[in-house]
Scaffold this motif. Structure first.
Motif, PDB file in Angstrom:
ATOM      1  N   ASP A 138       0.695  -1.169   0.267  1.00 27.53           N
ATOM      2  CA  ASP A 138      -0.569   0.073  -0.194  1.00 27.53           C
ATOM      3  C   ASP A 138       0.666   1.476   0.201  1.00 27.53           C
ATOM      4  O   ASP A 138       1.721   1.166   0.994  1.00 27.53           O
ATOM      5  CB  ASP A 138      -1.006  -0.490   1.242  1.00 27.53           C
ATOM      6  CG  ASP A 138      -1.830   1.403   1.453  1.00 27.53           C
ATOM      7  OD1 ASP A 138      -1.931   2.250   0.492  1.00 27.53           O
ATOM      8  OD2 ASP A 138      -2.692   0.749   1.910  1.00 27.53           O
ATOM      9  N   VAL A 139       0.346   2.521  -1.338  1.00 26.00           N
ATOM     10  CA  VAL A 139       1.886   2.688  -1.587  1.00 26.00           C
ATOM     11  C   VAL A 139       1.822   4.528   0.028  1.00 26.00           C
ATOM     12  O   VAL A 139       2.602   4.747  -0.153  1.00 26.00           O
ATOM     13  CB  VAL A 139       1.894   3.525  -2.467  1.00 26.00           C
ATOM     14  CG1 VAL A 139       2.311   2.735  -3.748  1.00 26.00           C
ATOM     15  CG2 VAL A 139       0.490   4.101  -2.513  1.00 26.00           C
ATOM     16  N   ALA A 140       0.486   3.980  -0.261  1.00 26.04           N
ATOM     17  CA  ALA A 140       0.428   5.337   1.229  1.00 26.04           C
ATOM     18  C   ALA A 140       1.007   4.568   2.536  1.00 26.04           C
ATOM     19  O   ALA A 140       0.777   5.584   3.703  1.00 26.04           O
ATOM     20  CB  ALA A 140      -1.314   5.608   1.517  1.00 26.04           C
ATOM     21  N   ARG A 141       1.324   3.723   2.462  1.00 24.79           N
ATOM     22  CA  ARG A 141       1.813   2.671   4.242  1.00 24.79           C
ATOM     23  C   ARG A 141       3.446   2.535   4.147  1.00 24.79           C
ATOM     24  O   ARG A 141       3.591   1.310   4.472  1.00 24.79           O
ATOM     25  CB  ARG A 141       0.804   2.447   4.742  1.00 24.79           C
ATOM     26  CG  ARG A 141      -0.817   2.557   4.984  1.00 24.79           C
ATOM     27  CD  ARG A 141      -1.953   1.654   4.984  1.00 24.79           C
ATOM     28  NE  ARG A 141      -1.107   1.039   6.977  1.00 24.79           N
ATOM     29  CZ  ARG A 141      -1.843   1.437   7.968  1.00 24.79           C
ATOM     30  NH1 ARG A 141      -2.492   2.622   7.700  1.00 24.79           N
ATOM     31  NH2 ARG A 141      -0.927   1.458   9.346  1.00 24.79           N
ATOM     32  N   ASP A 198       4.682   7.504  -5.889  1.00 29.70           N
ATOM     33  CA  ASP A 198       4.543   7.753  -5.095  1.00 29.70           C
ATOM     34  C   ASP A 198       5.007   7.460  -3.402  1.00 29.70           C
ATOM     35  O   ASP A 198       3.933   7.167  -2.696  1.00 29.70           O
ATOM     36  CB  ASP A 198       3.172   8.605  -5.333  1.00 29.70           C
ATOM     37  CG  ASP A 198       2.409   9.981  -4.126  1.00 29.70           C
ATOM     38  OD1 ASP A 198       3.492  10.822  -3.625  1.00 29.70           O
ATOM     39  OD2 ASP A 198       1.839   9.793  -3.706  1.00 29.70           O
ATOM     40  N   ILE A 199       6.002   6.377  -3.128  1.00 33.33           N
ATOM     41  CA  ILE A 199       6.174   6.044  -1.905  1.00 33.33           C
ATOM     42  C   ILE A 199       6.892   6.650  -1.549  1.00 33.33           C
ATOM     43  O   ILE A 199       7.882   7.824  -2.069  1.00 33.33           O
ATOM     44  CB  ILE A 199       6.602   4.657  -2.048  1.00 33.33           C
ATOM     45  CG1 ILE A 199       5.954   3.474  -2.695  1.00 33.33           C
ATOM     46  CG2 ILE A 199       7.243   4.096  -1.016  1.00 33.33           C
ATOM     47  CD1 ILE A 199       6.501   2.068  -3.015  1.00 33.33           C
ATOM     48  N   GLN A 200       6.834   7.437   0.254  1.00 36.32           N
ATOM     49  CA  GLN A 200       7.647   8.213   0.776  1.00 36.32           C
ATOM     50  C   GLN A 200       9.213   7.091   0.487  1.00 36.32           C
ATOM     51  O   GLN A 200       9.390   6.415   1.130  1.00 36.32           O
ATOM     52  CB  GLN A 200       7.638   7.984   2.085  1.00 36.32           C
ATOM     53  CG  GLN A 200       7.730   9.587   3.016  1.00 36.32           C
ATOM     54  CD  GLN A 200       7.984  10.702   2.823  1.00 36.32           C
ATOM     55  OE1 GLN A 200       7.094  10.867   2.824  1.00 36.32           O
ATOM     56  NE2 GLN A 200       8.780  11.495   1.726  1.00 36.32           N
ATOM     57  N   VAL A 201      10.258   8.636   0.033  1.00 35.26           N
ATOM     58  CA  VAL A 201      12.002   8.223   0.644  1.00 35.26           C
ATOM     59  C   VAL A 201      12.494   8.691   1.337  1.00 35.26           C
ATOM     60  O   VAL A 201      11.373   9.882   1.922  1.00 35.26           O
ATOM     61  CB  VAL A 201      12.212   8.941  -0.651  1.00 35.26           C
ATOM     62  CG1 VAL A 201      13.799   8.946  -1.123  1.00 35.26           C
ATOM     63  CG2 VAL A 201      11.933   7.893  -2.073  1.00 35.26           C
ATOM     64  N   THR A 213       4.118   2.027   7.704  1.00 30.28           N
ATOM     65  CA  THR A 213       3.867   0.118   8.607  1.00 30.28           C
ATOM     66  C   THR A 213       5.231  -0.455   7.456  1.00 30.28           C
ATOM     67  O   THR A 213       5.569  -1.434   8.415  1.00 30.28           O
ATOM     68  CB  THR A 213       2.593  -0.536   8.659  1.00 30.28           C
ATOM     69  OG1 THR A 213       1.991  -0.841   7.176  1.00 30.28           O
ATOM     70  CG2 THR A 213       1.618   0.786   9.293  1.00 30.28           C
ATOM     71  N   HIS A 214       5.117  -0.372   6.422  1.00 31.93           N
ATOM     72  CA  HIS A 214       5.688  -1.500   5.454  1.00 31.93           C
ATOM     73  C   HIS A 214       7.342  -0.709   5.933  1.00 31.93           C
ATOM     74  O   HIS A 214       7.252   0.552   4.614  1.00 31.93           O
ATOM     75  CB  HIS A 214       5.110  -1.263   4.068  1.00 31.93           C
ATOM     76  CG  HIS A 214       4.531  -3.007   4.955  1.00 31.93           C
ATOM     77  ND1 HIS A 214       3.241  -2.320   5.430  1.00 31.93           N
ATOM     78  CD2 HIS A 214       3.982  -3.750   4.352  1.00 31.93           C
ATOM     79  CE1 HIS A 214       2.705  -3.493   5.750  1.00 31.93           C
ATOM     80  NE2 HIS A 214       3.049  -4.300   4.824  1.00 31.93           N
ATOM     81  N   VAL A 215       8.647  -1.275   5.393  1.00 33.89           N
ATOM     82  CA  VAL A 215      10.064  -0.179   5.267  1.00 33.89           C
ATOM     83  C   VAL A 215      10.436  -1.493   3.899  1.00 33.89           C
ATOM     84  O   VAL A 215      10.208  -2.448   4.213  1.00 33.89           O
ATOM     85  CB  VAL A 215      10.635  -0.235   5.869  1.00 33.89           C
ATOM     86  CG1 VAL A 215       9.953   0.965   7.335  1.00 33.89           C
ATOM     87  CG2 VAL A 215      11.280  -0.636   7.035  1.00 33.89           C
TER      88      VAL A 215
END
Length: 209
Positions: free
Chosen positions: A7-10, A57-60, A138-140
Motif C-alpha cells: 500500500d503506497v500510502a503506508r 508515490d512511495i515516501q522516500v 507500516t511497511h519499510v
C-alpha cells in the motif's frame, strides 16, 4: 515469500547512507565494495528502486550515517571498532565530497531526511521511528549500505518495532560475498518479511518502470 502487496500510502523506502565515500569512484570505502557492487549492479538497482518508488508515490526516507566531525568519538568510553576506523579515516566527513550524497541520490522535495545514526541502526538515537509513524508508514523497504551492518541493523530494529520489512538483495552491497550471503541467506530470513530482487520489488509495486 510470493506476491507481496504494498500500500503506497503506508510504505516507505529507506535509503541508507548513499554517500560518495560508499558509492563513487574515489570514495574512501568504494574500493572495498567495488567487486560486490559490480557483481550485483548496485548503482543501477539503486537508481531503479528509487525511481520506481518515486513513480509509485512511495515516501522516500534518507537514513544517513553520522558525518564525521572533529572531536567525534574522542573521550568515548567504548567506541565500537567501526567508529574507531571512522575516527582514524574521517569517513563521510562533514563538508567534504565524500560526505556528500552521490549525485544520483540527491534528496528531492518531499523526501524525509532523518537524524544521522552514530553506529549501525538507523533507529537508535534518531527520529526515524517518529517520522515513519507520523507519516502512517507500516511497511519499510530498506536499501543502501552496508548489507550486513546498517541495512541489517536498521531492518532488525524495524521488525522489533512492528514494521513489515523488505530487503532488496541486489540494491545493497558489502565488502565480501560471504557478508552478502550472511545478510540475505543466513540472517535476513530471521527478521525480514520479504527478501526480493530489484526486479521482483518493482513488479510488486502499483506503478512499475
Amino acid at each position: 515469500m510470493p506476491n507481496p502487496v504494498y500500500d503506497v500510502a503506508r510504505t516507505g523506502l529507506l535509503l541508507v547512507d548513499p554517500y560518495n565515500d560508499f558509492l563513487s569512484e574515489g570514495g574512501k570505502l568504494f574500493p572495498m565494495l567495488r567487486d560486490v557492487a559490480t557483481d550485483v549492479r548496485l548503482l543501477d538497482n539503486l537508481r531503479a528502486t528509487v525511481d520506481a518508488a518515486r513513480k509509485a508515490d512511495i515516501q522516500v526516507v534518507y537514513v544517513p550515517h553520522r558525518r564525521w566531525q572533529p572531536g567525534d568519538y574522542d573521550n568515548w568510553d567504548h567506541p565500537n571498532p567501526t567508529q574507531r576506523l571512522v575516527q582514524q579515516h574521517h569517513t563521510f566527513a562533514e563538508g567534504t565530497w565524500g560526505g556528500e550524497w552521490h549525485p544520483d541520490f540527491v534528496p528531492q522535495e518531499g523526501d524525509i531526511i532523518v537524524q544521522e545514526h552514530w553506529a549501525q541502526s538507523g533507529f537508535a538515537n534518531t527520529n526515524l521511528d517518529f517520522q515513519l509513524k507520523q507519516h502512517g508508514i507500516t511497511h519499510v523497504i530498506v536499501i543502501g549500505l552496508l548489507a550486513n551492518t546498517c541495512i541489517e541493523s536498521t531492518s532488525r530494529f524495524a521488525m522489533e518495532l512492528g514494521y513489515h520489512v523488505t530487503l532488496v538483495r541486489d540494491a545493497t552491497a558489502a565488502f565480501t560475498q560471504e557478508m552478502m550471503r550472511a545478510a540475505h541467506e543466513l540472517n535476513g530470513p530471521t527478521f525480514a518479511h520479504e527478501i526480493l530482487t530489484t526486479a521482483e520489488l518493482i513488479a510488486a509495486l502499483p506503478v512499475g518502470i
